[in-house]
Design an enzyme around this catalytic site. Structure first.
Site, PDB file in Angstrom:
ATOM      1  N   SER A 136       0.838  -1.195   0.000  1.00  0.00           N
ATOM      2  CA  SER A 136       0.000   0.000   0.000  1.00  0.00           C
ATOM      3  C   SER A 136       0.870   1.240   0.000  1.00  0.00           C
ATOM      4  O   SER A 136       1.967   1.245   0.583  1.00  0.00           O
ATOM      5  CB  SER A 136      -0.861  -0.025   1.265  1.00  0.00           C
ATOM      6  OG  SER A 136      -1.465   1.230   1.465  1.00  0.00           O
ATOM      7  N   TYR A 160      -1.457  -0.649  10.611  1.00  0.00           N
ATOM      8  CA  TYR A 160      -1.698  -1.278   9.307  1.00  0.00           C
ATOM      9  C   TYR A 160      -0.487  -1.087   8.391  1.00  0.00           C
ATOM     10  O   TYR A 160       0.032  -2.048   7.802  1.00  0.00           O
ATOM     11  CB  TYR A 160      -2.969  -0.670   8.681  1.00  0.00           C
ATOM     12  CG  TYR A 160      -3.153  -0.990   7.210  1.00  0.00           C
ATOM     13  CD1 TYR A 160      -3.398  -2.295   6.789  1.00  0.00           C
ATOM     14  CD2 TYR A 160      -3.088   0.013   6.240  1.00  0.00           C
ATOM     15  CE1 TYR A 160      -3.567  -2.585   5.441  1.00  0.00           C
ATOM     16  CE2 TYR A 160      -3.263  -0.265   4.896  1.00  0.00           C
ATOM     17  CZ  TYR A 160      -3.499  -1.578   4.499  1.00  0.00           C
ATOM     18  OH  TYR A 160      -3.659  -1.861   3.154  1.00  0.00           O
ATOM     19  N   LYS A 164       2.383  -3.754   6.605  1.00  0.00           N
ATOM     20  CA  LYS A 164       2.688  -3.841   5.156  1.00  0.00           C
ATOM     21  C   LYS A 164       4.189  -3.649   4.938  1.00  0.00           C
ATOM     22  O   LYS A 164       4.811  -4.358   4.150  1.00  0.00           O
ATOM     23  CB  LYS A 164       1.893  -2.791   4.373  1.00  0.00           C
ATOM     24  CG  LYS A 164       0.401  -3.072   4.292  1.00  0.00           C
ATOM     25  CD  LYS A 164       0.100  -4.277   3.422  1.00  0.00           C
ATOM     26  CE  LYS A 164      -1.375  -4.619   3.382  1.00  0.00           C
ATOM     27  NZ  LYS A 164      -1.692  -5.870   2.699  1.00  0.00           N
TER      28      LYS A 164
HETATM   29  P1  NAD Z   1     -11.004  -6.720   1.108  1.00  0.00           P
HETATM   30  O1  NAD Z   1     -11.212  -6.698   2.575  1.00  0.00           O
HETATM   31  O2  NAD Z   1     -12.169  -6.458   0.237  1.00  0.00           O
HETATM   32  O3  NAD Z   1     -10.354  -8.115   0.673  1.00  0.00           O
HETATM   33  C1  NAD Z   1      -9.511  -8.859   1.533  1.00  0.00           C
HETATM   34  C2  NAD Z   1      -9.992 -10.305   1.482  1.00  0.00           C
HETATM   35  O4  NAD Z   1      -9.175 -11.081   2.388  1.00  0.00           O
HETATM   36  C3  NAD Z   1     -11.441 -10.453   1.945  1.00  0.00           C
HETATM   37  O5  NAD Z   1     -12.136 -11.277   1.040  1.00  0.00           O
HETATM   38  C4  NAD Z   1     -11.331 -11.103   3.314  1.00  0.00           C
HETATM   39  O6  NAD Z   1     -12.436 -11.914   3.613  1.00  0.00           O
HETATM   40  C5  NAD Z   1     -10.038 -11.900   3.167  1.00  0.00           C
HETATM   41  N1  NAD Z   1      -9.378 -12.155   4.452  1.00  0.00           N
HETATM   42  C6  NAD Z   1      -9.204 -11.290   5.482  1.00  0.00           C
HETATM   43  N2  NAD Z   1      -8.541 -11.900   6.472  1.00  0.00           N
HETATM   44  C7  NAD Z   1      -8.291 -13.177   6.061  1.00  0.00           C
HETATM   45  C8  NAD Z   1      -7.633 -14.288   6.634  1.00  0.00           C
HETATM   46  N3  NAD Z   1      -7.107 -14.226   7.877  1.00  0.00           N
HETATM   47  N4  NAD Z   1      -7.536 -15.428   5.935  1.00  0.00           N
HETATM   48  C9  NAD Z   1      -8.070 -15.522   4.693  1.00  0.00           C
HETATM   49  N5  NAD Z   1      -8.718 -14.504   4.099  1.00  0.00           N
HETATM   50  C10 NAD Z   1      -8.817 -13.342   4.772  1.00  0.00           C
HETATM   51  O7  NAD Z   1      -9.812  -5.708   0.782  1.00  0.00           O
HETATM   52  P2  NAD Z   1      -9.271  -5.176  -0.609  1.00  0.00           P
HETATM   53  O8  NAD Z   1      -9.579  -3.747  -0.698  1.00  0.00           O
HETATM   54  O9  NAD Z   1      -9.683  -6.099  -1.701  1.00  0.00           O
HETATM   55  O10 NAD Z   1      -7.707  -5.306  -0.322  1.00  0.00           O
HETATM   56  C11 NAD Z   1      -6.942  -6.415  -0.771  1.00  0.00           C
HETATM   57  C12 NAD Z   1      -5.518  -6.237  -0.305  1.00  0.00           C
HETATM   58  O11 NAD Z   1      -5.009  -4.995  -0.811  1.00  0.00           O
HETATM   59  C13 NAD Z   1      -5.354  -6.159   1.218  1.00  0.00           C
HETATM   60  O12 NAD Z   1      -4.176  -6.850   1.587  1.00  0.00           O
HETATM   61  C14 NAD Z   1      -5.216  -4.673   1.484  1.00  0.00           C
HETATM   62  O13 NAD Z   1      -4.455  -4.425   2.644  1.00  0.00           O
HETATM   63  C15 NAD Z   1      -4.495  -4.204   0.237  1.00  0.00           C
HETATM   64  N6  NAD Z   1      -4.729  -2.775  -0.076  1.00  0.00           N
HETATM   65  C16 NAD Z   1      -6.007  -2.297  -0.214  1.00  0.00           C
HETATM   66  C17 NAD Z   1      -6.228  -0.943  -0.471  1.00  0.00           C
HETATM   67  C18 NAD Z   1      -7.621  -0.377  -0.585  1.00  0.00           C
HETATM   68  O14 NAD Z   1      -7.770   0.847  -0.446  1.00  0.00           O
HETATM   69  N7  NAD Z   1      -8.638  -1.173  -0.873  1.00  0.00           N
HETATM   70  C19 NAD Z   1      -5.135  -0.076  -0.620  1.00  0.00           C
HETATM   71  C20 NAD Z   1      -3.850  -0.587  -0.504  1.00  0.00           C
HETATM   72  C21 NAD Z   1      -3.660  -1.958  -0.235  1.00  0.00           C
HETATM   73  N1  UFG Z   2     -12.390  11.901   2.970  1.00  0.00           N
HETATM   74  C1  UFG Z   2     -13.351  12.811   3.361  1.00  0.00           C
HETATM   75  N2  UFG Z   2     -14.493  12.332   3.906  1.00  0.00           N
HETATM   76  C2  UFG Z   2     -14.746  11.000   4.081  1.00  0.00           C
HETATM   77  C3  UFG Z   2     -13.752  10.077   3.679  1.00  0.00           C
HETATM   78  C4  UFG Z   2     -12.584  10.557   3.132  1.00  0.00           C
HETATM   79  O1  UFG Z   2     -13.162  14.017   3.216  1.00  0.00           O
HETATM   80  O2  UFG Z   2     -15.808  10.633   4.625  1.00  0.00           O
HETATM   81  C5  UFG Z   2     -11.152  12.396   2.329  1.00  0.00           C
HETATM   82  C6  UFG Z   2      -9.888  12.049   3.106  1.00  0.00           C
HETATM   83  O3  UFG Z   2      -9.604  13.023   4.078  1.00  0.00           O
HETATM   84  C7  UFG Z   2      -8.858  12.000   1.977  1.00  0.00           C
HETATM   85  C8  UFG Z   2      -9.659  11.482   0.777  1.00  0.00           C
HETATM   86  O4  UFG Z   2     -11.020  11.743   1.083  1.00  0.00           O
HETATM   87  O5  UFG Z   2      -8.414  13.300   1.679  1.00  0.00           O
HETATM   88  C9  UFG Z   2      -9.488   9.988   0.530  1.00  0.00           C
HETATM   89  O6  UFG Z   2      -9.735   9.284   1.734  1.00  0.00           O
HETATM   90  P1  UFG Z   2      -9.926   7.701   1.781  1.00  0.00           P
HETATM   91  O7  UFG Z   2     -10.308   7.342   3.172  1.00  0.00           O
HETATM   92  O8  UFG Z   2     -10.829   7.264   0.684  1.00  0.00           O
HETATM   93  O9  UFG Z   2      -8.473   7.162   1.404  1.00  0.00           O
HETATM   94  P2  UFG Z   2      -7.067   7.345   2.126  1.00  0.00           P
HETATM   95  O10 UFG Z   2      -6.153   7.993   1.142  1.00  0.00           O
HETATM   96  O11 UFG Z   2      -7.186   7.989   3.432  1.00  0.00           O
HETATM   97  O12 UFG Z   2      -6.603   5.842   2.421  1.00  0.00           O
HETATM   98  C10 UFG Z   2      -6.745   4.795   1.457  1.00  0.00           C
HETATM   99  C11 UFG Z   2      -6.915   3.470   2.210  1.00  0.00           C
HETATM  100  C12 UFG Z   2      -5.651   3.113   2.942  1.00  0.00           C
HETATM  101  C13 UFG Z   2      -4.518   3.089   1.967  1.00  0.00           C
HETATM  102  C14 UFG Z   2      -4.400   4.423   1.250  1.00  0.00           C
HETATM  103  C15 UFG Z   2      -3.329   4.382   0.200  1.00  0.00           C
HETATM  104  O13 UFG Z   2      -7.979   3.589   3.143  1.00  0.00           O
HETATM  105  O14 UFG Z   2      -5.792   1.837   3.508  1.00  0.00           O
HETATM  106  O15 UFG Z   2      -5.624   4.742   0.613  1.00  0.00           O
HETATM  107  O16 UFG Z   2      -3.508   3.290  -0.617  1.00  0.00           O
HETATM  108  F1  UFG Z   2      -3.375   2.852   2.631  1.00  0.00           F
END
Ligand code: NAD
Ligand code: UFG
Length: 349
Positions: A136, A160, A164
């Site tokens: 991330s 978190y 990572k």
């Molecule tokens: P998500 O929660 O939708 O998907 C994660 C999946 O992993 C889910 O299906 C959940 O049921 C499964 N899971 C959780 N814990 C588990 C466990 N102990 N064993 C087996 N399965 C398990 O999240 P996502 O947005 O699809 O994210 C996928 C990956 O990308 C994650 O590792 C997350 O940290 C990373 N990531 C996500 C974002 C984002 O903003 N969505 C940003 C950066 C990185």
């Molecule tokens: N924001 C608002 N109101 C809300 C939600 C968000 O103003 O209700 C703003 C935040 O302050 C930020 C922007 O919208 O400026 C985006 O916020 P998000 O919560 O959608 O995303 P972040 O950038 O904070 O974080 C996301 C994921 C993290 C990940 C990161 C980088 O939640 O897990 O992107 O990948 F690490």
């Protein structure tokens, strides 16, 4: 070719799994369904225009936790002894909420780090040495750069992000220890949007933390108004700027990374997956209203603790290394999020 996809039912894992199926890979999806629904696979049938019998030949779904080493071993052993070994793993499974990680650090270290260590041990035992890992942009922490390159300091600001960064270090140590390992460590910026069919998308449990699902739920009337977290950031309009990436572009980035790992052994790449374009919260509200024709009520509130003003990728290394870049615009991200939301006002339920 058989691939293991951990977390393949989740938001990013499901979109990537769908594209992998379309590319001809056969999948073993391993997911605890802690944050996802089994209904996603029925939606695959609709998108692919196939029936359950066909899909079960292409995907085997296993309900299990990545911390359950015995079950993981059973899975690898089953495929290896039937002459259909798992060639590579895409590892999405994990916990992903920054705010929850502050309250439950033990769970985050357990699932994200120890779960990955478990997986790696079982992969080594069954001689599967290629892994694509979901990292991330949060590993960079706060930044003053206008666009973040991969050589930026790693300085995560929450549990978190610590998990990572720790997994990144762990995989780097493994790569340095043994020339069999190959890793693609992908640092996602802000994944949003949904498949254009509206059949699969992001379905967060409870009130969403992130901007896109929150705006969608305000637009559909499930939530009253959006709180904009601060208009005093040093950005063009004072609201936070992020690099939003359409989940299908992100999924395609995984296919390119996987192909790179399959081409040659013993590589490690650490890459930003982002568009290189920044959009403020007000830009997103404006585009979302334009796409949907719905006014988004919002109110400026205080900054959210732990937020940064601007977080935008420099994606040039990904383009050079993978030949991959994003194609979809903010308009398409809003359109596809809205299409998913209106077709599924209660998510998969
Ligand atoms: P998500 O929660 O939708 O998907 C994660 C999946 O992993 C889910 O299906 C959940 O049921 C499964 N899971 C959780 N814990 C588990 C466990 N102990 N064993 C087996 N399965 C398990 O999240 P996502 O947005 O699809 O994210 C996928 C990956 O990308 C994650 O590792 C997350 O940290 C990373 N990531 C996500 C974002 C984002 O903003 N969505 C940003 C950066 C990185
Ligand atoms: N924001 C608002 N109101 C809300 C939600 C968000 O103003 O209700 C703003 C935040 O302050 C930020 C922007 O919208 O400026 C985006 O916020 P998000 O919560 O959608 O995303 P972040 O950038 O904070 O974080 C996301 C994921 C993290 C990940 C990161 C980088 O939640 O897990 O992107 O990948 F690490």
């Amino acid at each position: 070719m058989k691939l293991l996809v951990t977390g393949g039912a989740g938001f990013i894992g499901s979109h990537t799994s769908l594209l992998l199926l379309e590319e001809g890979y056969d999948l073993v999806i391993y997911d605890s369904f802690h944050n996802s629904s089994k209904k996603v696979f029925k939606r695959f049938e609709k998108i692919l225009g196939c029936d359950e019998t066909y899909l079960t030949k292409r995907i085997k779904v296993i309900e299990g936790d990545i911390r359950d080493r015995n079950l993981l071993e059973e899975v690898f052993n089953y495929y290896s002894s039937s002459g259909d070994s798992i060639t590579a793993v895409l590892h999405f499974a994990g916990l992903k909420s920054v705010s929850e990680s502050v309250i439950k650090p033990i769970d985050y270290w357990d699932v994200n780090l120890l779960g990955t260590k478990n997986l790696i041990e079982v992969m080594a035992k069954y001689e599967c040495y290629k892994l694509v890992f979901s990292s991330s942009a949060t590993v960079y922490g706060s930044t003053s750069s206008s666009k973040i390159t991969e050589d930026h300091n790693i300085n995560p600001q929450n549990p978190y992000g610590h998990t990572k960064a720790a997994v990144e270090d762990f995989l780097t140590d493994l790569y340095n220890s043994n020339d069999k390992w190959s890793f693609a460590i992908l640092r996602y910026f802000n994944p949003v949007g949904a498949h254009s069919s509206g059949q699969i998308g992001e379905d967060p449990f409870g009130v969403p933390n992130n901007l896109f699902p929150f705006i969608s739920q305000v637009a559909i009337g499930r939530l009253e108004k959006l709180l904009v977290f601060g208009n005093d950031w040093p950005t063009t309009d004072g609201t936070g700027i992020r690099d939003y990436i359409h989940v299908i572009d992100l999924a395609q980035g995984h296919i390119s990374a996987l192909e790179k790992l399959l081409e040659n052994n013993n590589q490690i790449v650490k890459l930003n997956l982002g568009s290189g374009k920044g959009h403020s919260v007000l830009d997103v509200i404006k585009t979302f209203s334009k796409v949907t024709g719905v006014d988004i009520p919002y109110e400026i509130s205080n900054r959210r603790s732990g937020d940064t003003g601007q977080n935008v990728a420099d994606p040039s290394l990904s383009k050079k290394t993978l030949g991959w870049e994003t194609k979809r615009t903010l308009f398409e991200m809003c359109r596809d999020s809205w299409n998913w939301q209106t077709k599924n006002p209660n998510g998969y339920n």
